[in-house]
Design a protein around this motif. Structure first.
Motif: not given
Length: 796
Positions: A221-230
């Motif tokens: 949700p926060d672009r400053m946080e990094q998540c892996q692709p779904p």
């Protein structure tokens, strides 16, 4: 159609109820006949067994049917089809017990290794026996025993399947430190433990995840946080005993994200179950821990993303362990998932948050050997939850069958210590301790349709364990009489083969013993020997073969089929009153001991007629063990007779007229009471034998003694007033008192009324004499003595 007949008959009976009883009884009989034949099944007098031409056909006709293979068993004119009857009927008709062919279901244990107590003793055996052969006669149930004992230290494989949607961010941090604690908890139960790890999010198409390019790369949700692709499902770590490797692989995981609330957990469970080689499942206890904080997508939901192809239940992991065809196949259904988990021997543990407990509990009821536990919001209690869930699963023994032919019926009786569960679709025992043995009784029944098929077999296994019992099924569809002879001398010197007491004739030969050639059978002279004072062959109840009658049914016999064993009289709807009363022989009832009558309806016993040692109270006689009462008497023992007079009643009038010259016989007392001698005596102390009879308004007390020549001597004590007369006197006194009271009340009321009227008249007279002066002030009135004026009030 049958219900329409019942409706029509009930209306007809209603119309006929005003007619004679015969019509009503006839209608009721027809109604009962329809009820008895409505099922479409007919039974002979030998029970449910129909006449059969062979032993095979006989035993397949009904489970209770047997065959007599004894030579010369049938009577003259009786067909060999009469050899088919119940075992008791055949023995009663004279068939030797050793010649009764009545195959039953049975079982034979082929492999039965001893149960293990400890998993460290080599090969672990917890289920016995391991192989069994069932011989099933159609319709005859066979039961066998199965035992299960929990072995100590049974190995465990645990695969941890985690939801990596963004809402599980806090949980992931705790899971990264889980390896050593989880292994330590499981090693307290067994020394052989392996753990693995996999994760899931959802299908990577709308509306499950955002397909915007930037969101596919980073769904946080926060672009400053990094998540892996779904992704749908990713296999991260195969089963291993290395806790360090588990924590290392899990620590490399990063959170992901999706759009909708339900997750794609069903896809992940399916791939973890079917990709056995990639996961590394051993043939031991298999646990799949499923953690999530939301609900699940199921079959049909894929249509929202344009996915219509049903799940094929196959492994689709690429070399990186990712479910590469998730956007091609729909989510699995609950039933499909339950079947795969059961077949793969995997026991799921659903560790979910409190908000989703309800749907997962409903899901657990549909998946055998599964449990649900409440997961804290940060998954801090997951080790304790898994430990409790494993103890719950391993202590519950569920016995189920696999690959069962659809026609076979099976049921389980569970013997769990003092608790028993009878005739259930599966075996189940709870709270089974380590080294404790529980027993099950398995009952199997097969229909005759399976006789047309070649081989049968099925498996029985304890869910969650690797052991299984294989059951071979062999159908008993034919008779093993042990007397087969080819071209037997018994069959007219080799004119036929002999088996099960019957000759099977060769070509151009006929007859019970194959004694006739076909051309002889067509000779009219031979037909003449089948007629007995009748124009019909074999009395119309059979056929003529080789000059001998062969009757059409078991109920006909005799040289000319002239005897009918069903034409005897019936009692209570039973032929000759039933087997306990008698039997029918050629149209005449042959009664058993203690029974008589044309239908053996009359019992010679008299026990039901005697009371207090007297037969029918002396007022009747015993007929067919029932009292037939004299005129006027009724009830079971003829004890009541409303119109009959007692001796006291008979002699009361004579006693009254001769002693007191009163009563109905007063005018002709001497002529009416010539044989009666009456004397008045003082009151006697004894009270037995005295008559107390009412005569008009009095009671006469007397005693009767009968003498010789019809003389009657009566001693009369007194004639006393009856209670009715005394009661009338008392009633008269009471009425007199009441009338006097009413009279006094009326006089009192009249006196008061006269007095009141006089006083009112005097009051009116005084009022008219008073003179009032309206101008005179009231002498009681006084004017005000003080006047108050408001100083501020000014009148303008």
């Amino acid at each position: 159609m049958l219900s329409n007949w019942f409706w029509m008959l009930s209306n007809w009976l209603y119309i006929m109820q005003s007619m004679k009883g015969v019509a009503l009884a006839t209608g009721a009989g027809l109604l009962l006949w329809l009820a008895a034949t409505g099922s479409g099944e007919t039974e002979t007098d030998c029970g449910p067994c129909k006449p059969s031409i062979s032993c095979r056909e006989c035993i397949l006709s009904h489970p209770s049917c047997a065959w007599c293979k004894e030579r010369n068993f049938t009577k003259a004119g009786e067909a060999d089809s009469s050899r088919c009857a119940t075992r008791d009927e055949l023995l009663k008709r004279g068939c030797d017990e050793h010649h009764v062919v009545n195959p039953r279901s049975s079982h034979e244990i082929l492999e039965n290794e001893n149960l293990s107590e400890n998993a460290e003793q080599g090969e672990v055996i917890q289920l016995a026996p391991q192989r069994i052969r069932l011989k099933l006669r159609p319709g005859v149930r066979e039961s066998f025993s199965v035992s299960f004992r929990r072995a100590e230290g049974y190995p465990i494989d645990l695969y941890y399947l985690m939801d990596l949607s963004y809402s599980m961010k806090d949980d992931l941090e705790n899971i990264k430190k889980l390896g050593y604690d989880l292994l330590a908890a499981l090693k307290s139960v067994t020394k052989s433990v392996k753990i693995g790890f996999g994760s899931f999010v959802d299908k990577t198409v709308l509306p499950y995840v955002s397909t915007v390019k930037s969101k596919l790369a980073n769904p946080c949700p926060d672009r400053m946080e990094q998540c892996q692709p779904p992704f749908s499902f990713k296999h991260v770590l195969s089963l291993t005993e290395n806790a360090t490797e588990f924590e290392l692989k899990v620590s490399e995981q990063n959170i992901s994200g999706n759009l909708d609330s339900p997750e794609g957990g069903f896809d992940a469970i399916m791939q973890a179950a079917v990709c056995s080689d990639r996961i590394g499942w051993r043939n031991v206890t298999r646990l799949l821990v499923f953690t999530s904080d939301d609900t699940f997508h199921m079959a049909g939901d894929g249509k929202l993303g344009g996915i219509y192809m049903p799940s094929d239940g196959k492994c689709h992991l690429n070399k990186d362990g990712v479910y590469q065809d998730s956007n091609l196949y729909d989510y699995p259904s609950v039933g499909h998932l339950a079947h795969i988990l059961s077949a793969s021997n995997i026991q799921p543990i659903f560790a979910v948050t409190s908000t989703t407990l309800s749907p997962y509990r409903e899901l657990s009821e549909l998946i055998p050997k599964s449990v649900v536990g409440e997961l804290k919001d940060d998954s801090s209690n997951v080790v304790h939850l898994i430990s409790d869930a494993y103890n719950n699963l391993s202590s519950t023994i569920n016995l189920e069958h696999l690959q069962l032919p659809p026609e076979i019926q099976i049921s389980y009786d569970s013997h769990c210590g003092i608790t028993e569960k009878i005739n259930k679709p599966r075996g189940e025992c709870s709270n089974v301790k380590i080294k404790e043995m529980v027993n099950f009784t398995v009952s199997v029944e097969a229909p005759k349709q399976l006789c047309q098929q070649q081989s049968h077999g099925f498996k029985i296994k304890a869910l969650g364990f690797s052991e299984e019992l294989y059951v071979e099924v062999e159908m008993v569809c034919d008779c093993d009489c042990g007397d087969h002879e080819v071209e037997s001398p018994y069959c007219s010197r080799g004119n036929g083969n002999f088996s099960c007491g019957v000759c099977s004739c060769g070509k151009n030969h006929l007859g019970k013993l194959c004694e006739c050639e076909q051309k002889e059978h067509q000779d009219r002279d031979l037909e003449a020997s089948c007629q007995n004072n009748s124009s019909q062959l074999c009395s119309g109840k059979g056929r003529c073969e080789c000059g001998q009658c062969v009757c059409n049914s078991n109920k006909f016999h005799g040289q000319y089929c002239e005897c009918d064993d069903t034409s005897c009289e019936r009692h209570n709807g039973l032929l000759c009153g039933g087997e306990d009363h008698g039997t029918c022989s050629c149209g005449i009832c042959s009664c058993n001991a203690n029974y008589s009558g044309t239908a053996c309806e009359c019992s010679l016993d008299t026990s039901h007629c005697i009371e207090d040692g007297v037969v029918c109270s002396g007022h009747g006689h015993c007929m067919c063990n029932k009292c037939e009462c004299d005129d006027g008497y009724f009830e079971k023992f003829c004890t009541r007779c409303p119109g009959c007079k007692t001796p006291c009643q008979l002699h009361k009038d004579c006693a009254e007229c001769k002693a007191f010259e009163t009563g109905p016989l007063h005018d002709n007392c001497q002529s009416s009471c010539t044989q009666v001698n009456v004397s008045v005596v003082p009151k006697q102390d004894d009270s037995e034998g005295w008559c107390n009879e009412k005569a008009e308004d009095a009671v006469i007390t007397f005693k009767i003694k009968e003498g010789e020549g019809g003389k009657v001597f009566i001693k009369v004590v007194a004639k006393q007033e009856t209670a009715d007369q005394t009661r009338n006197i008392i009633l008269g006194l009471v009425l007199g008192i009441v009338l006097i009271g009413l009279l006094l009340i009326i006089v009192y009321r009249i006196t008061i009324e006269v007095y009141d009227r006089r006083e009112y008249a005097r009051f009116e007279k005084e009022r008219k004499n008073v003179q009032w002066n309206e101008q005179v002030n009231n002498p009681l009135y006084q004017s005000a003595t003080t006047t108050v004026v408001n100083p501020k009030f000014i009148i303008e």
